[in-house]
Enzyme design. Structure first.
Site, short mmCIF file in Angstrom:
data_model
loop_
_atom_site.label_atom_id
_atom_site.label_comp_id
_atom_site.label_asym_id
_atom_site.label_seq_id
_atom_site.Cartn_x
_atom_site.Cartn_y
_atom_site.Cartn_z
N ALA A 61 0.90 -1.17 0.00
CA ALA A 61 -0.11 0.04 0.13
C ALA A 61 0.81 1.41 -0.02
O ALA A 61 2.01 1.07 0.12
CB ALA A 61 -0.82 -0.21 1.19
N GLU A 123 4.52 -5.48 6.88
CA GLU A 123 3.43 -4.56 7.82
C GLU A 123 3.91 -4.41 8.98
O GLU A 123 3.84 -3.37 9.77
CB GLU A 123 2.21 -4.77 7.57
CG GLU A 123 1.65 -4.60 6.09
CD GLU A 123 1.65 -5.74 5.20
OE1 GLU A 123 2.51 -6.91 5.38
OE2 GLU A 123 0.96 -6.09 4.54
N1 T1G Z 1 4.77 3.60 0.44
C1 T1G Z 1 5.07 4.79 0.08
N2 T1G Z 1 6.33 4.98 -0.25
C2 T1G Z 1 7.09 4.19 -0.32
C3 T1G Z 1 6.81 2.79 0.09
C4 T1G Z 1 5.31 2.53 0.42
N3 T1G Z 1 4.84 1.50 0.76
N4 T1G Z 1 7.67 2.07 -0.28
C5 T1G Z 1 8.72 2.60 -0.54
N5 T1G Z 1 8.42 4.03 -0.68
C6 T1G Z 1 9.26 5.11 -1.06
C7 T1G Z 1 10.53 5.29 -0.14
O1 T1G Z 1 10.03 6.27 0.86
C8 T1G Z 1 11.46 5.98 -1.06
O2 T1G Z 1 11.00 7.50 -1.20
C9 T1G Z 1 10.96 5.32 -2.28
O3 T1G Z 1 9.79 4.82 -2.27
C10 T1G Z 1 12.22 4.19 -2.71
O4 T1G Z 1 12.25 3.33 -1.51
C11 T1G Z 1 -2.89 -3.31 3.54
C12 T1G Z 1 -1.21 -1.55 4.60
C13 T1G Z 1 10.39 -1.85 -1.42
C14 T1G Z 1 12.17 -2.78 -0.45
O5 T1G Z 1 6.43 -2.01 4.02
O6 T1G Z 1 10.52 -1.97 1.74
O7 T1G Z 1 0.80 -2.85 2.34
O8 T1G Z 1 13.02 8.69 -0.50
O9 T1G Z 1 14.37 4.01 -0.74
O10 T1G Z 1 15.90 0.73 -1.13
O11 T1G Z 1 -1.47 -4.81 3.96
O12 T1G Z 1 11.01 0.63 -0.31
O13 T1G Z 1 12.76 8.28 -2.89
O14 T1G Z 1 11.33 10.02 -1.56
O15 T1G Z 1 13.27 1.92 0.18
O16 T1G Z 1 14.92 -0.17 -3.49
C15 T1G Z 1 4.06 -2.65 3.03
C16 T1G Z 1 8.03 -0.83 2.32
C17 T1G Z 1 3.29 -1.43 3.27
C18 T1G Z 1 7.51 -1.98 1.90
C19 T1G Z 1 12.58 -0.87 -1.97
N6 T1G Z 1 5.08 -2.53 2.43
N7 T1G Z 1 9.20 -0.32 1.25
O17 T1G Z 1 13.59 -0.47 -1.40
O18 T1G Z 1 14.08 1.61 -2.38
S1 T1G Z 1 1.75 -1.43 4.11
C20 T1G Z 1 6.35 -2.12 2.96
C21 T1G Z 1 10.38 -1.05 1.14
C22 T1G Z 1 0.56 -2.50 3.47
C23 T1G Z 1 -1.31 -3.64 3.28
C24 T1G Z 1 -0.63 -3.00 4.14
C25 T1G Z 1 11.33 -0.70 0.19
C26 T1G Z 1 11.40 -1.51 -0.96
P1 T1G Z 1 11.94 8.51 -1.68
P2 T1G Z 1 13.39 2.69 -0.89
P3 T1G Z 1 14.66 0.35 -2.09
#
Ligand code: T1G
Length: 673
Positions: A61, A123
């Site tokens: 998300a 999450e």
């Molecule tokens: N939402 C918003 N922005 C995000 C994001 C996310 N889920 N994931 C990454 N970004 C932004 C991050 O802030 C950065 O922004 C840019 O993308 C690159 O990220 C209902 C509720 C995928 C392994 O927890 O683990 O789904 O600094 O630097 O090193 O069940 O991003 O460039 O402005 O980390 O290549 C669950 C979180 C969400 C995954 C990539 N998902 N993300 O790593 O890039 S909750 C997560 C990561 C959810 C549902 C629930 C990593 C990555 P900026 P980055 P990266």
């Protein structure tokens, strides 16, 4: 167009393109809904493939949407829509299918992935839980034990393991994922009944749940989300999907409005913000760094060298004596062998890393290094001498870094004719393990040197924070008032055990005295056993140097299990008498006010002096360098929750001088961002 819809014969393909990580924001969800509706409405379409452009399948998300007015279809509605489709939906996975991305995949009827793809539900690391059916579908797909590992710990698994666990149906060639997904869709298009995961039966497995809870009790201590995810998985084994997913929704809503999730989401973005340097354009040209030099093969030098060796970078390590060089090299080898013994490295990887290491006694060997890191004894004269020699030996443009933990970087830089090339790289022990790196910006450090250091930190998988030159930079500068007050509390009636317990109950991995015993009570001691001016001197004089000596503030058994020390109690009593310190019953709240509040106070000073770029950087330092509990967001985030006014009142009650910035926040109701 965020979701491109293409037709490949009688297969429809929806390709989402929402860089950088294809989060499932409103536009993507609407696009996928449209693709599902088009699939249903068109009799000539037999199946739908969902894929993503760019570097990864949906990463979850869009966390930035949380707290904003919801836009339908919500993610739980979308995953149910996918599964309810009367025609098969096939998820084509590459990169990291995380959170909602994983939930979209397991709501699909089939899943095909490239071998190096990963799937996970992180999450819980945001203080949440998979809120789009993940806690109900994963156990039905992979079993309760595997599901618990994924949803309650949040670590991803590779596609090969996921296939073995039943989460992935097929592995694809890395270069032909879409073609193979379309072919796969053609194969399964007419198979009925459709494999709907939520319809699979699931039997309770209380033993697996109890075993998992026992194995992870320490890891989950203080966190709310893991218990909630476990409850959801248990629910899935006790009720049908509709009731279970309703329960999941209720648990999710409780978490998302809680302080712990706000804290953990704060740190998620804070970690990424820390990598930015205010005032330096992202486009600044970085200096090419190919060859590393390390001066000093002791504990820190060896650990520092390992970071680069593990990243595939050649390291020349210099010592003054052969025995020290041999010891350092052997320690590096031993650390890698220990990692290999745990199955986290192969023998070949160990050999490859060691092949990149060049031990030498000759500092001239550093002449062609692009970056040299000094990691020797914390003595200014020694460091100045080394930097004078590096200045003479190293090529023009080489970056010269010091690992000093509190000496003045500008004075060290002044020992060279190239202060603009000097920067601080403050690693935390053990340097090959701890994620935090304080990158210290000297008065004359060039912008491209600083930017190069920050970029290199990411390459060696460190979380880097820019710090200004001051005593202790950010982390240790805030640690000092905490340690000073902890010692005063002993004189006034507290015990080491009480002070440490308050910190451990707060969520720290250990308290001030447990930390002293781990690091070494003799660190920084003047080493004169006849000069006993405080409790620490008395311990050090009796060689109560901490765990390494089996005794420090605590006594330790052969397994290093601590117990309160009668001898230490005597020493404390003796100093209470000698100093005539008035005694009182020290309360736990007083310990919080006198050890944690002064840390916030010092953090406010650091911000006001510009020694940290932003308050969230301070939170990153403490969460990644000192074990501050992520569910409390870091000292400055915690200050917002505790309230600046309450902290100011507590500080004043105990006679502390309040930092003007903290007082301003208290008076204006302001917050640290
Ligand atoms: N939402 C918003 N922005 C995000 C994001 C996310 N889920 N994931 C990454 N970004 C932004 C991050 O802030 C950065 O922004 C840019 O993308 C690159 O990220 C209902 C509720 C995928 C392994 O927890 O683990 O789904 O600094 O630097 O090193 O069940 O991003 O460039 O402005 O980390 O290549 C669950 C979180 C969400 C995954 C990539 N998902 N993300 O790593 O890039 S909750 C997560 C990561 C959810 C549902 C629930 C990593 C990555 P900026 P980055 P990266």
């Amino acid at each position: 167009m965020t979701v491109q819809i293409e037709r490949h014969g009688d297969i429809l393909v929806a390709i989402a393109d929402n860089p950088p990580v294809n989060t499932l924001n409103a536009a993507v969800r609407l696009g996928l809904k449209a693709a599902i509706e088009q699939t249903a409405a068109d009799d000539t379409i037999r199946a739908l493939v969902i894929a993503c452009a760019g570097k990864t399948f949906f990463a979850g998300a869009d966390i930035t949407e949380f707290g904003k007015p919801p836009v339908e279809p919500l993610l739980p509605q979308l995953t149910d829509l996918i599964e309810a489709s009367d025609k098969p939906v096939i998820a084509a996975i590459h990169g990291t299918a995380l959170g909602g991305g994983c939930e979209v995949a397991i709501a699909s009827h089939y899943r095909i992935a490239v071998a190096d793809a990963k799937l996970g539900t992180p999450e819980v690391k945001l203080g949440l839980l998979p809120g789009a059916g993940g806690t109900q579908r994963l156990p039905r797909l992979a079993g309760i034990a595997t599901a618990l590992e994924l949803v309650a710990k949040g670590d991803p698994i590779g596609a090969v393991r996921a296939k073995a666990a039943g989460i992935i149906d097929r592995l694809a060639d890395g270069n032909r994922l879409l073609d193979e997904a379309i072919a796969f869709a053609g194969e399964v298009a007419d198979i009925r009944p459709l494999p709907r995961t939520s319809e699979r039966p699931l039997s309770p497995d209380p033993d697996a749940v109890a075993a998992f809870e026992r194995a992870n009790a320490r890891r989950f201590r203080g966190y709310e989300a893991p218990a909630a995810t476990i409850a959801c998985v248990v629910k899935a084994s006790e009720t049908a999907y509709p009731e279970g997913v309703q329960f999941e929704r209720e648990q999710f809503m409780k978490l998302i409005f809680g302080v712990q999730s706000a804290a953990q989401r704060h740190l998620f973005f804070a970690e990424r913000k820390a990598g930015r340097i205010d005032g330096i354009a992202d486009s600044v040209a970085l200096r090419p760094i190919a060859k590393i030099g390390v001066v000093g093969a002791g504990t820190m030098g060896g650990g520092i060298a390992m970071n680069f060796l593990s990243a595939g970078m050649p390291v020349t390590i210099v010592e003054t004596r052969q025995d020290a060089l041999d010891r350092g090299t052997a320690t590096i080898r031993g650390n890698y062998d220990a990692t290999a013994a745990k199955g986290r490295m192969t023998g070949d990887q160990v050999a490859a890393a060691m092949a990149l290491l060049t031990p030498t006694l000759d500092i001239v060997a550093l002449a062609d290094c692009d970056l040299v890191i000094e990691a020797v004894y914390e003595d200014m004269a020694v460091k100045q001498d080394i930097f004078r020699r590096l200045d003479a030996v190293c090529k023009p443009g080489a970056i010269l870094a010091t690992n000093t933990s509190y000496l003045d970087l500008d004075v060290i830089a002044a020992a060279t004719a190239r202060p603009q090339d000097v920067v601080g790289l403050h690693f935390f022990s053990p340097a090959n393990v701890m994620k935090l790196l304080e990158v210290v910006r000297g008065a004359k450090t060039a912008d491209d040197v600083l930017a190069t250091a920050m970029a290199l930190a990411k390459k060696i998988r460190k979380v880097a924070v820019v710090a200004g030159v001051c005593d202790g930079f950010i982390g240790n500068r805030m640690l000092m008032p905490r340690q000073i007050e902890a010692m005063k509390l002993l004189l006034e009636g507290a015990t080491p055990d009480q002070v440490d317990r308050v910190h451990v109950d707060f969520g720290m991995p250990m308290g001030p005295f447990q930390m002293a015993d781990l690091a070494g009570v003799d660190i920084g001691w003047h080493r004169d056993p006849t000069r006993i001016e405080n409790i620490r001197d008395a311990l050090a004089a009796e060689e109560r140097w901490g765990q390494k000596k089996g005794a420090g503030f605590y006594d330790y058994d052969a397994n290093r299990t601590p117990s309160p020390s009668p001898r230490v109690a005597e020493i404390i009593a003796d100093f209470r008498e000698r100093t005539g310190t008035p005694q009182h019953d020290v309360t736990d709240q007083e310990i919080v006010e006198r050890t944690l509040y002064p840390m916030v106070n010092e953090g406010a000073r650091i911000l006001a002096e510009g020694k940290a770029q932003r308050a969230s950087d301070i939170d990153v330092v403490w969460a990644y360098g000192y074990g501050w509990p992520p569910y409390r967001g870091g000292p400055m985030f915690w200050a917002n929750i505790e309230g600046a006014a309450k902290i100011v009142a507590g500080l004043e009650k105990h006679g502390f001088a309040v930092a003007p910035l903290l007082r301003e926040k208290a008076e204006t109701g302001g917050r640290f961002n």
